[in-house]
Each structure stands twice: as C-alpha cells, then as structure tokens.
Design an enzyme around this catalytic site. Structure first.
Site, PDB file in Angstrom:
ATOM      1  N   LYS A  53       0.840  -1.215   0.000  1.00 33.64           N
ATOM      2  CA  LYS A  53       0.000   0.000   0.000  1.00 33.64           C
ATOM      3  C   LYS A  53       0.868   1.256   0.000  1.00 33.64           C
ATOM      4  CE  LYS A  53      -1.640   1.494   4.131  1.00 33.64           C
ATOM      5  NZ  LYS A  53      -1.273   2.889   4.471  1.00 33.64           N
ATOM      6  N   ASN A  54       1.893   1.259   0.858  1.00 38.42           N
ATOM      7  CA  ASN A  54       2.629   2.503   1.061  1.00 38.42           C
ATOM      8  C   ASN A  54       3.614   2.840  -0.055  1.00 38.42           C
ATOM      9  OD1 ASN A  54       1.175   3.013   3.305  1.00 38.42           O
ATOM     10  ND2 ASN A  54       2.752   2.434   4.779  1.00 38.42           N
ATOM     11  N   CYS A 104      -4.267  13.297  13.519  1.00 30.21           N
ATOM     12  CA  CYS A 104      -4.205  11.873  13.189  1.00 30.21           C
ATOM     13  C   CYS A 104      -4.181  11.083  14.486  1.00 30.21           C
ATOM     14  CB  CYS A 104      -2.935  11.627  12.375  1.00 30.21           C
ATOM     15  SG  CYS A 104      -2.558   9.912  12.121  1.00 30.21           S
ATOM     16  N   ARG A 135       1.887  14.439  13.635  1.00 31.83           N
ATOM     17  CA  ARG A 135       2.268  14.247  12.237  1.00 31.83           C
ATOM     18  C   ARG A 135       2.390  15.545  11.420  1.00 31.83           C
ATOM     19  NH1 ARG A 135      -0.337   8.878   9.823  1.00 31.83           N
ATOM     20  NH2 ARG A 135       1.557   8.961   8.603  1.00 31.83           N
ATOM     21  N   ASP A 193       5.295   0.419  12.146  1.00 35.73           N
ATOM     22  CA  ASP A 193       4.040  -0.171  11.661  1.00 35.73           C
ATOM     23  C   ASP A 193       3.819  -1.609  12.140  1.00 35.73           C
ATOM     24  OD1 ASP A 193       3.418   2.150  10.376  1.00 35.73           O
ATOM     25  OD2 ASP A 193       3.952   1.465   8.375  1.00 35.73           O
ATOM     26  N   ARG A 201      -8.559  -0.087   5.348  1.00 41.11           N
ATOM     27  CA  ARG A 201      -7.705   0.899   4.659  1.00 41.11           C
ATOM     28  C   ARG A 201      -6.417   0.267   4.152  1.00 41.11           C
ATOM     29  NH1 ARG A 201      -6.764   6.326   7.769  1.00 41.11           N
ATOM     30  NH2 ARG A 201      -5.563   6.514   5.856  1.00 41.11           N
TER      31      ARG A 201
HETATM   32  C1  EPZ Z   1       4.827   6.613   6.391  1.00 45.25           C
HETATM   33  O1  EPZ Z   1       4.185   7.736   6.987  1.00 45.25           O
HETATM   34  C2  EPZ Z   1       3.796   5.515   6.363  1.00 45.25           C
HETATM   35  N1  EPZ Z   1       2.640   5.966   5.601  1.00 45.25           N
HETATM   36  C3  EPZ Z   1       3.390   5.135   7.782  1.00 45.25           C
HETATM   37  O2  EPZ Z   1       2.521   4.036   7.709  1.00 45.25           O
HETATM   38  C4  EPZ Z   1       4.629   4.747   8.570  1.00 45.25           C
HETATM   39  O3  EPZ Z   1       4.262   4.500   9.908  1.00 45.25           O
HETATM   40  C5  EPZ Z   1       5.662   5.852   8.517  1.00 45.25           C
HETATM   41  O4  EPZ Z   1       5.968   6.206   7.135  1.00 45.25           O
HETATM   42  C6  EPZ Z   1       6.973   5.490   9.201  1.00 45.25           C
HETATM   43  O5  EPZ Z   1       7.521   4.361   8.604  1.00 45.25           O
HETATM   44  C7  EPZ Z   1       2.646   5.926   4.281  1.00 45.25           C
HETATM   45  O6  EPZ Z   1       3.613   5.519   3.663  1.00 45.25           O
HETATM   46  C8  EPZ Z   1       1.421   6.359   3.570  1.00 45.25           C
HETATM   47  P1  EPZ Z   1       7.265   9.801   8.232  1.00 45.25           P
HETATM   48  P2  EPZ Z   1       4.854   9.172   6.913  1.00 45.25           P
HETATM   49  O7  EPZ Z   1       7.168  11.092   7.513  1.00 45.25           O
HETATM   50  O8  EPZ Z   1       5.596   9.290   5.641  1.00 45.25           O
HETATM   51  C9  EPZ Z   1       8.021  13.070  11.579  1.00 45.25           C
HETATM   52  C10 EPZ Z   1       0.519   2.843   8.025  1.00 45.25           C
HETATM   53  O9  EPZ Z   1      -0.004   2.342   9.044  1.00 45.25           O
HETATM   54  N2  EPZ Z   1       7.789  14.066  10.516  1.00 45.25           N
HETATM   55  O10 EPZ Z   1       8.337   8.862   7.866  1.00 45.25           O
HETATM   56  O11 EPZ Z   1       3.799  10.156   7.209  1.00 45.25           O
HETATM   57  C11 EPZ Z   1       6.775  12.276  11.908  1.00 45.25           C
HETATM   58  O12 EPZ Z   1       5.927  12.969  12.787  1.00 45.25           O
HETATM   59  C12 EPZ Z   1       1.144   4.221   8.079  1.00 45.25           C
HETATM   60  O13 EPZ Z   1       0.529   2.282   6.919  1.00 45.25           O
HETATM   61  C13 EPZ Z   1       8.033  15.404  10.775  1.00 45.25           C
HETATM   62  O14 EPZ Z   1       8.447  15.773  11.873  1.00 45.25           O
HETATM   63  O15 EPZ Z   1       5.858   9.091   8.128  1.00 45.25           O
HETATM   64  C14 EPZ Z   1       7.364  11.019  12.497  1.00 45.25           C
HETATM   65  O16 EPZ Z   1       7.720  11.234  13.836  1.00 45.25           O
HETATM   66  C15 EPZ Z   1       0.895   4.920   9.384  1.00 45.25           C
HETATM   67  N3  EPZ Z   1       7.804  16.301   9.767  1.00 45.25           N
HETATM   68  C16 EPZ Z   1       8.644  10.812  11.671  1.00 45.25           C
HETATM   69  O17 EPZ Z   1       8.927  12.103  11.097  1.00 45.25           O
HETATM   70  C17 EPZ Z   1       7.367  15.918   8.531  1.00 45.25           C
HETATM   71  O18 EPZ Z   1       7.202  16.786   7.665  1.00 45.25           O
HETATM   72  C18 EPZ Z   1       8.524   9.789  10.559  1.00 45.25           C
HETATM   73  O19 EPZ Z   1       7.337  10.074   9.801  1.00 45.25           O
HETATM   74  C19 EPZ Z   1       7.138  14.567   8.283  1.00 45.25           C
HETATM   75  C20 EPZ Z   1       7.352  13.650   9.294  1.00 45.25           C
END
Ligand code: EPZ
Length: 420
Positions: free
Chosen positions: A22-23, A116, A121, A307, A399
């Site tokens: 999915k991701n 969220c 996030r 995850d 989802r």
């Molecule tokens: C992706 O989310 C995945 N979603 C998530 O899976 C997954 O948990 C996550 O990566 C971590 O592996 C999708 O791919 C659609 P990040 P993403 O940006 O990209 C912080 C699932 O269940 N951050 O890597 O949104 C953030 O808060 C989902 O399938 C900032 O600070 O995650 C977190 O602490 C849930 N500023 C860390 O970075 C930003 O602009 C990693 O988040 C972006 C992120």
C-alpha cells in the site's frame, strides 16, 4: 459500520499470498501525474486507501481504472492543481500529489491533512524539501499553496527531529526528477517503499542514484514517459500474518513476500521462539514453543518498523515474562493498549513505551479499532483469545489489508464480518 467477530484459539495453518505494498502504491499512483502518458501499475492492493487515491486522481482529471490488481492510468490532457479537504481528510497520503503537481504545473493546492490518531504528524519536512527546490509555499485557509514555475536542484538536508521522513523523502524526490540540475537529498528515508518509488520513476526515465541509502542523488531530466511497473510485496502485511501465525502457534507459508524487507521483524520472531524458514519469495513461520519475552524499540528502516509495533505488543502480551516495547516515531501510537487491557493483557504505558507482563491467556471482548495497525493488533489478539472478540470500526483495517478475514479464514481462523 462493519464489525469483525472472531472465535479465538484456532491454529493458523496453510499458505497465504501477500498483496502489493500500500505505502509504495500510493506515491506511485500520485507520481503518474509527473508526465502526460499512459501507465500500467501491477500488484496493487485492493484496499480503501488505494481507492481514495484513485478518487484524488480522478478529481484532478486523470483517467484511472483498477481491474483485479492492476491500475490502468492515463494522465494525458489537462489536470487540475487542487486536492480538496474532503479527500485529504480521509487519507493523509493524498499529500503525495503535491510534489508531482508542482513539478508538472508549477502550481499545487493541497489541503493540510490535520490531526491523526497516532500523533501530531507535521508536514514541515515536505515543505522544507519543496522550498529548497525553489517553490514558494504558504498555508492559506487550511491549504498548502505551492508555486514554482521552474524548480532548481539543490542540496537538501531533510532529516527531522524524529529521524528521516518517508513521505517527505518521496515528495521531494518526485518534485526533483524534472527539476533543473542536480538534487541531493541528505538524511533520506531508506524504507523499501522509497526504493520502490525510485525504481518506478527510473522506469519512467528518471535519473536517480542512491535510493535505499541516506543520500539520494537526482539529476533532473526534461520529460518522463509512461511505463509498466510492478509494486513490491507489502512488508507490513507479511509481518502481520507472521505474528498472527506465531500467536496461534500455527504453521504457515507466507508466499509472494520479500523477507529481506522485514529482517528485523523476523529476527524478533526467532528470538521469541518461532521457527522461520526462507525461500526466494516466501517465508515459513512455525511456532511450537511458548512465547518468550523480548524488548523492542522502533526505528526507521532498517530498524524495527513502527508499523509492526502494535501487532508485536499483542504477541508479547502472551509471552512468558516481561517485555518492553518503545515507539518514539509516533508519540500516540498506543491506542491499542487500553483495548488489549480489556482483553486481559497486563500492559502499562509510560510515555513512549509499554511494559508488558505476559499473561497465560487473553479473553475475547468487545473492542474498538482506532487506526490501521492498532486494528491489526486487536485482530491478532482476537485470534488467540478465549471466546468471542468483536472488533468495531474495522474500516480502519480495510484501509490497508485486503479481505483480511477471508484470507485468515482460509488458514483456519474463525472470523467473519458483520455488516451493519
Ligand atoms: C509513512 O508515513 C507511512 N505511511 C506510515 O505508515 C509509517 O508509519 C511511517 O511512514 C513510518 O515508517 C505511508 O507511507 C502512507 P514519516 P509518513 O514522515 O511518511 C516526523 C501505516 O499504518 N515528521 O516517515 O507520514 C513524523 O511525525 C502508516 O501504513 C516530521 O516531523 O511518516 C514522524 O515522527 C501509518 N515532519 C517521523 O517524522 C514531517 O514533515 C517519521 O514520519 C514529516 C514527518
């Protein structure tokens, strides 16, 4: 709202096939906006989030049909520049259209995703990446408005306070493939989904080196072309099935899986007593012993994935001793904890970790799903629990897992969907 009813304590046995990731499908679908052409994307999972992304693309004017596990996409013709709140609020990953639209049109307007269930996030790193390419970005009336008629390659240190960001790395990579000159993303996320999106873009003609490492180098090219591409298997789905097998003391071959993508999860399963065997594209999971306790701390890839944290918490609830599970990536990713306690688990949350005192059995209860992986954790607990578990709000599970109840039932689980 549909519910799952599970009669627990059934051993899982047999074979299951893993669907596409999915991701990586979500950003790959969005990336087709980068050029005007036709695409065939194979091995996509038929889950709700993918159909939400389909609606986002259709709203923008793209023609897309999904037949079985293949998407046929035509991005020729005029596309719009706005992804509305109505769709983005249903799925954060709608923000993946930001980079491609900016690159193609020099303009994008995408609703801010908002809150969220698993934490605040922020999307500051997405904005940082696009600004570094020369885009002018402002937040107006709840929307991110991005302008940039001509994007220029740049050196971008993208790592945030909580480590690298998967989404920001992918969005910046998508925006830079057609930018002038060279872009270097430092502190890039190394997740397999980042590599998958890079491979898709390369198939379209992009010049990208280093995806899968912390430094990605992109040499901008004027135009991309359409292509046919096959998405990688979903590593989180593979891990979720593996844990379901372990908790039910089962014996299952997980087919069409990529074991290298979940090495840390499989290592932990071995540590808690599972027998793991590997083939080219399959993972065998067999559990005959009692579950041993262990400690887990989530980390960006190649560390233990956030995850898989919730599902492993369910498994360790039945371990022979005390375990600690820590997740610093998303501060509120513990919504499954009070629900598991309702099933008899002995869990105590302290800030960003949970102390798990293993109990001899869980008992079925009525519980509520709160987010995708928390729902998977409740499902896993229900498979092992004595008696009946009823999980409500299972739209969260829909989802990200395709027909999970049918595939578990084939393995011997007693589970059905109650339509309401
Ligand atoms: C992706 O989310 C995945 N979603 C998530 O899976 C997954 O948990 C996550 O990566 C971590 O592996 C999708 O791919 C659609 P990040 P993403 O940006 O990209 C912080 C699932 O269940 N951050 O890597 O949104 C953030 O808060 C989902 O399938 C900032 O600070 O995650 C977190 O602490 C849930 N500023 C860390 O970075 C930003 O602009 C990693 O988040 C972006 C992120």
């Amino acid at each position: 709202m549909d519910k799952f009813i599970i009669e627990g304590e059934k051993r899982l046995e047999g074979e299951v096939e893993i669907k596409g990731a999915k991701n990586s499908t979500l950003p790959i679908l969005a990336a087709t906006l980068l050029t005007e052409d036709e695409f065939i994307i194979e091995n996509i999972p038929r889950v709700k989030d993918i159909f939400t992304m389909k609606r986002v693309l259709e709203t923008l004017g793209v023609s897309i049909s999904i037949e079985d596990d293949t998407a046929y996409i035509d991005t020729r013709g005029t596309v719009g520049y706005e992804a509305p709140y109505e769709l983005v609020k249903q799925m954060r990953a709608s923000y993946y259209v930001l980079g491609p639209l900016l690159s193609r049109l020099g303009r994008a307007r995408v609703s801010l995703p908002g809150g969220c269930a698993i934490g605040s996030r922020p999307i500051d790193l997405h904005i940082k990446g696009l600004k570094a390419l020369g885009a002018d970005i402002s937040i107006v009336h709840g929307y991110i408005e991005a302008y940039g008629k001509s994007l220029d390659g740049s050196n971008i240190p993208l790592e945030g306070q909580n480590g690298p960001s998967v989404g920001a790395t992918i969005n910046t990579m998508m925006a830079s493939v057609r930018a002038n000159g060279v872009t270097v993303i430092e502190g890039a996320a190394m997740e397999p989904e980042v590599v998958d999106v890079a491979n898709f873009l390369k198939e379209c003609g992009a010049n990208i080196q280093g995806a899968g490492s912390s430094k990605i180098k992109i040499r901008g090219i004027g135009k991309l072309s359409g292509c046919k591409y096959r998405v990688i298997p979903d590593r989180i789905e593979s891990g979720t099935f593996a844990i379901a097998v372990a908790i039910t003391k089962g014996d299952v071959i997980i087919r069409r899986a990529e074991s290298g993508h979940i090495k840390t999860v499989l290592d932990k399963l071995k540590e808690i007593g599972a027998d793991i065997s590997l083939g080219d594209d399959w993972i065998g999971v067999k559990m005959v012993r009692d579950i041993m306790p262990t400690n887990i701390e989530t980390a960006p890839h190649p560390g233990f994935p956030t995850d898989m944290q919730a599902q492993f918490t369910s498994l360790l609830s039945l371990a022979n001793g005390v375990s600690i599970v820590k997740d610093k990536i998303f501060e509120e990713r513990f919504m499954h904890v009070p629900e598991l306690v309702r099933m008899g688990a002995d869990l105590k949350r302290e800030g960003d970790y949970v102390i798990i005192k293993g109990v001899p059995y869980l008992s079925g209860a009525e519980v509520m799903a709160s987010d995708l992986r928390a729902s998977a954790a409740l499902l896993i607990a229900g498979l092992a629990a004595e008696g009946t578990t009823k999980i409500s709000r299972i739209y969260h599970i829909d989802r990200g897992y395709e027909k999970i109840e049918d595939r578990l039932a084939v393995l011997g689980a007693s589970i059905w969907r109650l339509k309401e």
